[in-house]
Design an enzyme around this catalytic site. Structure first.
Site, PDB file in Angstrom:
ATOM      1  N   SER A  88     -34.042  -8.070  14.425  1.00 13.61           N
ATOM      2  CA  SER A  88     -34.657  -8.029  13.106  1.00 13.61           C
ATOM      3  C   SER A  88     -36.088  -8.555  13.194  1.00 13.61           C
ATOM      4  O   SER A  88     -36.862  -8.077  14.015  1.00 13.61           O
ATOM      5  CB  SER A  88     -33.798  -8.812  12.110  1.00 13.61           C
ATOM      6  OG  SER A  88     -34.158  -8.500  10.790  1.00 13.61           O
ATOM      7  N   ASP A  95     -30.193  -3.018  10.104  1.00 14.15           N
ATOM      8  CA  ASP A  95     -30.637  -4.297  10.662  1.00 14.15           C
ATOM      9  C   ASP A  95     -29.690  -4.858  11.723  1.00 14.15           C
ATOM     10  O   ASP A  95     -28.486  -4.964  11.500  1.00 14.15           O
ATOM     11  CB  ASP A  95     -30.761  -5.302   9.512  1.00 14.15           C
ATOM     12  CG  ASP A  95     -31.604  -6.501   9.854  1.00 14.15           C
ATOM     13  OD1 ASP A  95     -31.262  -7.218  10.813  1.00 14.15           O
ATOM     14  OD2 ASP A  95     -32.609  -6.727   9.157  1.00 14.15           O
TER      15      ASP A  95
END
Length: 291
Positions: free
Chosen positions: A45, A170
């Protein structure tokens, strides 16, 4: 000519956390200023952006990516969110601004000349697993930035990302700290830059009904989001055990003044400065562990 690195036995791991990464950026620049160059870097991320900026040894971009970006009117916000472009306008941020001559160009040549191993985790929406991409997957700047975008595609708040015929969300859905891949790659020591203060533990997902409705066609995404706190907390406990054995150094922020979705420039700049100042104070302890 390859860029060589001077820390060969320790994995550098950057935790995600959205705009909490502004604090991490300050610490990252302390690493670069003091020529602490790791030969193995992993991130998920926001940690994926840190990883690639670190490997390109670009102190300006390391800060800009989590501070100055928000001054760009195309950065995002609720207007772009409701237009389907994301609260953080991911296509623009990851596929336009890094280009040569753009607002925040990425030094792809220096990045590729760095001899370090890179691992970036993104969650494969359909397979239900975290896929770790490496330099073997990167031939162009576009490849790299799609991988970083894939890792950073916050559920609901950002559109999913397609890369090599796979759809990703993500990488934090798999926990958010890339300890697993570093262990699997044979690393034995870990320097982990976290974005939550010491003692933090993640709570179960609050808005489970919304998540289950939004991702009703993708039960593996729902399951990962419902279990994320368990995996995350288990990873923290494992890291704490490794730290007690002298095999890990955990860098916790002393404070965390911003949330993952903060867009205020002054708050982000302050967060960066706090991270930088902590890094300067903690540098002797870092060196004692690394050398």
């Amino acid at each position: 000519m390859k860029l060589e690195n001077n820390i060969k036995d320790t994995a550098l791991i950057f935790e995600g956390g959205g705009m909490r990464g502004s604090y991490t950026a300050g610490m990252l620049n302390v690493l670069l200023e003091n020529e602490l160059y790791f030969d193995y870097v992993a991130g998920i991320s926001a940690g994926s952006s840190h990883s690639v900026n670190y490997l390109s040894r670009d102190q300006v971009r390391a800060k800009s990516a989590f501070v100055d970006f928000v001054l760009d009117p195309e950065f995002g916000g609720w207007r772009s969110f409701f237009k389907g472009e994301g609260y953080f306008k991911s296509k623009y941020l990851y596929e336009v601004t890094p280009l040569p001559g753009a607002k925040f160009p990425f030094d792809f040549e220096t990045f590729m000349s760095n001899s370090a191993t890179l691992k970036i985790g993104a969650f494969d929406r359909d397979k239900g697993i975290v896929k770790y991409h490496s330099k073997d997957d990167i031939k162009t700047l576009q490849d790299l930035m799609l991988i970083v975008r894939a890792s950073s595609s916050m559920p609901i708040f950002m559109p999913e990302t397609e890369f090599q015929n796979h759809i990703y969300v993500d990488g934090g859905l798999g926990g958010g700290i890339a300890l697993d891949v570093a262990k699997n790659d044979g690393m034995k020591k870990y320097f982990v830059v976290l974005t939550r203060p010491k003692g933090y533990r993640k709570s179960p997902m609050k808005y489970s009904r919304i998540i289950k409705t939004y991702y009703r066609k993708y039960p593996s995404v729902v399951e990962a989001m419902m279990n994320r706190h368990i995996v995350y907390n288990q990873t923290l406990e494992e890291l704490e055990a490794l730290e007690s054995e002298g095999k890990a150094f955990l860098v916790y922020p002393e404070v965390m003044p911003v949330s993952s979705r903060e867009t205020g420039y002054s708050k982000l700049h302050n967060s960066y400065q706090l991270g930088y100042e902590q890094g300067i104070r903690d540098l002797p302890n870092w060196k004692a562990f690394l050398f």
